[in-house]
Design a protein around this motif. Structure first.
Motif, PDB file in Angstrom:
ATOM      1  N   THR A 172      -2.118  -3.679  -7.912  1.00  0.00           N
ATOM      2  CA  THR A 172      -1.686  -3.915  -6.546  1.00  0.00           C
ATOM      3  C   THR A 172      -2.669  -3.249  -5.583  1.00  0.00           C
ATOM      4  O   THR A 172      -3.456  -2.379  -5.969  1.00  0.00           O
ATOM      5  N   LEU A 173      -2.617  -3.677  -4.321  1.00  0.00           N
ATOM      6  CA  LEU A 173      -3.483  -3.091  -3.306  1.00  0.00           C
ATOM      7  C   LEU A 173      -3.246  -1.593  -3.184  1.00  0.00           C
ATOM      8  O   LEU A 173      -4.193  -0.800  -3.054  1.00  0.00           O
ATOM      9  N   PHE A 174      -1.979  -1.169  -3.250  1.00  0.00           N
ATOM     10  CA  PHE A 174      -1.656   0.252  -3.151  1.00  0.00           C
ATOM     11  C   PHE A 174      -2.250   1.020  -4.324  1.00  0.00           C
ATOM     12  O   PHE A 174      -2.811   2.110  -4.158  1.00  0.00           O
ATOM     13  N   LYS A 175      -2.157   0.471  -5.545  1.00  0.00           N
ATOM     14  CA  LYS A 175      -2.693   1.146  -6.731  1.00  0.00           C
ATOM     15  C   LYS A 175      -4.215   1.262  -6.637  1.00  0.00           C
ATOM     16  O   LYS A 175      -4.790   2.306  -6.981  1.00  0.00           O
ATOM     17  N   ARG A 176      -4.882   0.203  -6.168  1.00  0.00           N
ATOM     18  CA  ARG A 176      -6.343   0.260  -6.048  1.00  0.00           C
ATOM     19  C   ARG A 176      -6.759   1.300  -5.006  1.00  0.00           C
ATOM     20  O   ARG A 176      -7.715   2.054  -5.215  1.00  0.00           O
ATOM     21  N   TRP A 177      -6.047   1.337  -3.896  1.00  0.00           N
ATOM     22  CA  TRP A 177      -6.399   2.275  -2.824  1.00  0.00           C
ATOM     23  C   TRP A 177      -6.183   3.716  -3.262  1.00  0.00           C
ATOM     24  O   TRP A 177      -7.046   4.573  -3.053  1.00  0.00           O
ATOM     25  N   THR A 178      -5.033   4.000  -3.885  1.00  0.00           N
ATOM     26  CA  THR A 178      -4.752   5.370  -4.309  1.00  0.00           C
ATOM     27  C   THR A 178      -5.689   5.804  -5.434  1.00  0.00           C
ATOM     28  O   THR A 178      -6.104   6.965  -5.476  1.00  0.00           O
ATOM     29  N   ALA A 179      -6.036   4.890  -6.343  1.00  0.00           N
ATOM     30  CA  ALA A 179      -6.961   5.246  -7.426  1.00  0.00           C
ATOM     31  C   ALA A 179      -8.346   5.580  -6.870  1.00  0.00           C
ATOM     32  O   ALA A 179      -8.973   6.572  -7.271  1.00  0.00           O
ATOM     33  N   GLY A 180      -8.822   4.762  -5.930  1.00  0.00           N
ATOM     34  CA  GLY A 180     -10.114   5.048  -5.322  1.00  0.00           C
ATOM     35  C   GLY A 180     -10.108   6.364  -4.571  1.00  0.00           C
ATOM     36  O   GLY A 180     -11.070   7.141  -4.637  1.00  0.00           O
ATOM     37  N   LEU A 181      -9.014   6.638  -3.865  1.00  0.00           N
ATOM     38  CA  LEU A 181      -8.892   7.901  -3.134  1.00  0.00           C
ATOM     39  C   LEU A 181      -8.886   9.081  -4.099  1.00  0.00           C
ATOM     40  O   LEU A 181      -9.514  10.113  -3.834  1.00  0.00           O
TER      41      LEU A 181
END
Length: 319
Positions: free
Chosen positions: A120-129
Motif C-alpha cells: 500500500t502507499l502507506f506501507k511504501r512511505w513508512t518503509a522508505g522513511l
C-alpha cells in the motif's frame, strides 16, 4: 515461524528442491516461535522423511528478532540464510546468494526488494522513511529495502553471537559489522497463506527499538526541545512584563496558558524519551533470557514437556 500451518506445505514444496539442488550438505533449522496452531505437529511430520530438517520449538512466543537469534545461535553451517516461512521472500534466490558469496568472498549477501508496488502507499512511505531515518541515526549505511532475508558467513554469525545486545534489530546490527557484502534483488510476493504476523504495532515497536538501540539522537532531541522551550519562556516573560507595565495583565492569560501547556508537553516528551533509555538499561541489568528452547530435534535430551533448563544451553541472554 509463528502459526504458519497453512503456509508450511507450500514452503516445504518450494524449499526442499532448492536445497537439494545445491549439492552440498545442509541443515534446515526451523524455529517455531511458540505457535498455537498445528505448526509443531506438521514440522514433526515433515521431519520423519527429511533428516536435514531440525526443529527448534520455543516455549512461548518471543518475537521475530528473538526467534532469529535462536536460529543463529544453533545453526552450524559455513553459511546461514535467514528466511521467513510465509514465502514472501523467494527461497529460489538462495543458490544465487551462495554463488555470489563464494565468487566474491563476501560475508553478507542481502536480499533487496526490487520494488514495493504490491504494498500500500502507506506501507511504501513508512518503509522508505524508516530506512532513511535509520541510515542517518545509525551512523553507517543501511541497505535500503533489505529486510531479514540474507545470507551470512560463519564469521559474520559468530560476530553477531558475540555482541551483548539484549534487544536486537538485525537490520541494523548486520550492516554495523562492516563485513564485505553484496546484494541480490528480487520481487516480494504476497503471503503463501494465512495472515500477517507483523502488524503496525510491531512495526512501530521495531522502529522504537531501532532508534533507541542505535542512536542517542532522541536524547539530543530532548535537549534541543528544552532549549526551544526556554527561549519561548524568555519571550513570554518579556511579553508578560510589557503587559504588566501597560496594565494589560488580564489579556495575557491566554499567552500564559499556552506557554504552560507547551512547556508541560515538552517536559512529558523529554521524560518519555529518557524513559525509553532507562527501560533499556533496566532490561540489560535484569539480564533475562530472550528465549527458552523447549525442544531441539538435534538434541534428543530436550523434551517439550520438561521443565525449563536455566543453563546456557537452554536459556540464552541475547535478544
Amino acid at each position: 515461524m509463528y502459526d504458519e500451518e497453512a503456509a508450511l506445505p507450500a514452503l516445504v514444496c518450494r524449499l526442499r528442491p532448492v536445497l537439494a539442488a545445491l549439492d552440498v550438505p545442509y541443515e534446515l533449522v526451523a524455529v517455531d516461535d511458540g505457535s498455537g496452531d498445528r505448526t509443531a505437529e506438521l514440522l514433526a511430520a515433515f521431519r520423519t522423511g527429511w533428516p536435514e530438517l531440525r526443529v527448534i520449538a520455543l516455549r512461548r512466543n518471543c518475537g521475530h528478532q528473538a526467534a532469529l537469534t535462536a536460529g543463529l545461535d544453533r545453526a552450524t553451517g559455513a553459511y546461514v540464510v535467514t528466511l521467513d516461512a510465509d514465502l514472501q521472500d523467494p527461497p529460489e534466490k538462495i543458490p544465487e546468494m551462495l554463488a555470489l558469496a563464494r565468487a566474491e568472498g563476501l560475508d553478507i549477501v542481502y536480499g533487496v526488494r526490487a520494488d514495493r508496488s504490491s504494498d500500500t502507499l502507506f506501507k511504501r512511505w513508512t518503509a522508505g522513511l524508516y530506512y532513511r531515518l535509520m541510515g542517518r541515526l545509525a551512523g553507517h549505511p543501511v541497505p535500503a529495502q533489505a529486510g531479514d532475508f540474507r545470507l551470512l558467513s560463519r564469521a559474520a554469525v559468530d560476530a553477531l553471537k558475540r555482541l551483548p545486545d539484549q534487544q536486537r534489530v538485525y537490520r541494523l546490527l548486520v550492516p554495523w559489522l562492516g563485513f564485505p557484502s553484496g546484494e541480490v534483488t528480487y520481487e516480494r510476493a504476497p503471503r503463501a497463506a494465512g495472515t500477517t504476523k507483523y502488524p503496525l504495532s510491531r512495526m512501530v515497536r521495531l522502529t522504537a527499538d531501532s532508534v533507541t538501540g542505535f542512536s542517542a539522537a532522541p536524547l539530543r532531541l530532548a535537549t534541543w526541545l528544552g532549549a526551544g522551550a526556554f527561549l519561548v519562556c524568555v519571550a513570554l516573560l518579556g511579553y508578560t512584563l510589557g503587559a504588566y507595565a501597560l496594565g494589560l495583565t488580564v489579556p495575557g492569560w491566554t499567552s500564559l496558558f499556552t506557554g504552560v501547556l507547551f512547556i508541560g508537553a515538552v517536559q512529558l516528551l523529554c521524560l518519555g524519551l529518557l524513559g525509553e533509555y532507562v527501560a533499556r538499561i533496566f532490561t540489560a541489568v535484569q539480564n533475562r533470557p530472550a528465549y527458552f528452547v523447549g525442544h531441539d530435534s538435534a538434541r534428543p535430551g530436550t523434551d517439550p514437556s520438561a521443565a525449563p533448563d536455566p543453563s546456557r544451553e537452554d536459556a540464552v541472554t541475547r535478544g
